[in-house]
Write a protein that holds these residues in place. Structure first.
Motif, mmCIF file in Angstrom:
data_model
loop_
_atom_site.group_PDB
_atom_site.id
_atom_site.type_symbol
_atom_site.label_atom_id
_atom_site.label_comp_id
_atom_site.label_asym_id
_atom_site.label_seq_id
_atom_site.Cartn_x
_atom_site.Cartn_y
_atom_site.Cartn_z
ATOM 1 N N ASP A 1 0.816 -1.219 0.000
ATOM 2 C CA ASP A 1 0.000 0.000 0.000
ATOM 3 C C ASP A 1 0.848 1.266 0.000
ATOM 4 O O ASP A 1 0.558 2.212 -0.718
ATOM 5 C CB ASP A 1 -0.942 0.022 1.205
ATOM 6 C CG ASP A 1 -2.083 -0.965 1.064
ATOM 7 O OD1 ASP A 1 -2.493 -1.265 -0.081
ATOM 8 O OD2 ASP A 1 -2.569 -1.457 2.104
ATOM 9 N N ASP A 2 1.890 1.302 0.835
ATOM 10 C CA ASP A 2 2.687 2.517 0.993
ATOM 11 C C ASP A 2 4.128 2.130 1.339
ATOM 12 O O ASP A 2 4.397 1.634 2.442
ATOM 13 C CB ASP A 2 2.084 3.384 2.101
ATOM 14 C CG ASP A 2 2.742 4.737 2.233
ATOM 15 O OD1 ASP A 2 3.969 4.855 2.022
ATOM 16 O OD2 ASP A 2 2.039 5.705 2.569
ATOM 17 N N GLY B 1 6.209 7.736 -11.043
ATOM 18 C CA GLY B 1 5.476 8.144 -9.853
ATOM 19 C C GLY B 1 5.340 7.054 -8.802
ATOM 20 O O GLY B 1 4.917 7.333 -7.683
ATOM 21 N N SER C 1 4.992 0.678 -4.316
ATOM 22 C CA SER C 1 3.622 1.169 -4.208
ATOM 23 C C SER C 1 3.316 1.996 -5.455
ATOM 24 O O SER C 1 4.196 2.658 -6.010
ATOM 25 C CB SER C 1 3.392 1.964 -2.924
ATOM 26 O OG SER C 1 4.335 2.992 -2.757
ATOM 27 N N PRO D 1 1.772 4.709 -8.156
ATOM 28 C CA PRO D 1 1.729 6.177 -8.149
ATOM 29 C C PRO D 1 0.447 6.671 -7.514
ATOM 30 O O PRO D 1 -0.591 6.030 -7.607
ATOM 31 C CB PRO D 1 1.769 6.549 -9.639
ATOM 32 C CG PRO D 1 2.310 5.345 -10.340
ATOM 33 C CD PRO D 1 1.888 4.165 -9.516
ATOM 34 N N ASN D 2 0.520 7.817 -6.850
ATOM 35 C CA ASN D 2 -0.687 8.418 -6.221
ATOM 36 C C ASN D 2 -1.626 8.933 -7.269
ATOM 37 O O ASN D 2 -1.294 9.513 -8.229
ATOM 38 C CB ASN D 2 -0.293 9.539 -5.268
ATOM 39 C CG ASN D 2 0.384 8.979 -4.029
ATOM 40 O OD1 ASN D 2 0.150 7.825 -3.657
ATOM 41 N ND2 ASN D 2 1.215 9.777 -3.391
#
Length: 134
Positions: A87-88, A113, A131, A133-134
């Motif tokens: 996830d992160d 990203g 993780s 890209p946002n």
């Protein structure tokens, strides 16, 4: 299917690694990376299976009929490795640092990203955590 396409891969089913210590391997993949150990067929050699989302990680305990455990000692992330989506990465990095897992390459932003970091498992396999890209 095109005329030049002979096989169409649908997804990655599993990876297999040869390991020296089943207990240390289980601790890394289950206790640190959060995978679940799943039932394994009764092969004639020792090993374990771990579930990583839709993909399985198969381990084989090193024996006379297997390859040697571990891989060459690449000092960076530009070598053979396998990657797991998390996830992160920054949260994962903080937790890994707290328990003393050293980074081969600390979290860094890729040009697309995504964020990635690299660590080694107990047998020296290069493991990427990434993780999206946002």
């Amino acid at each position: 299917m095109s005329e030049t396409e002979f096989v169409r891969v649908k997804s990655l089913d599993h990876i297999t690694i040869v390991v020296k210590d089943l207990i240390a391997t289980r601790a890394f993949y289950v206790d640190i990376l959060g995978m679940c150990e799943v039932p394994r067929p009764p092969f004639s050699f020792a090993g374990q299976w771990f579930q990583a989302g839709a993909t399985l990680v198969h381990t084989i305990l090193e024996f006379a009929g297997s390859d040697a455990a571990g891989v060459g000692g690449s000092a960076n992330s530009r070598g053979h490795h396998f990657a797991f989506l998390v996830d992160d990465v920054y949260v994962a990095a903080r937790k890994l640092k707290e328990i003393g897992i050293p980074f081969v390459s600390p979290p860094k932003l890729r040009p697309d990203g995504a964020v990635q970091l690299f660590i080694r498992d107990p047998d020296g396999y290069l493991v990427e955590l990434t993780s999206a890209p946002n």
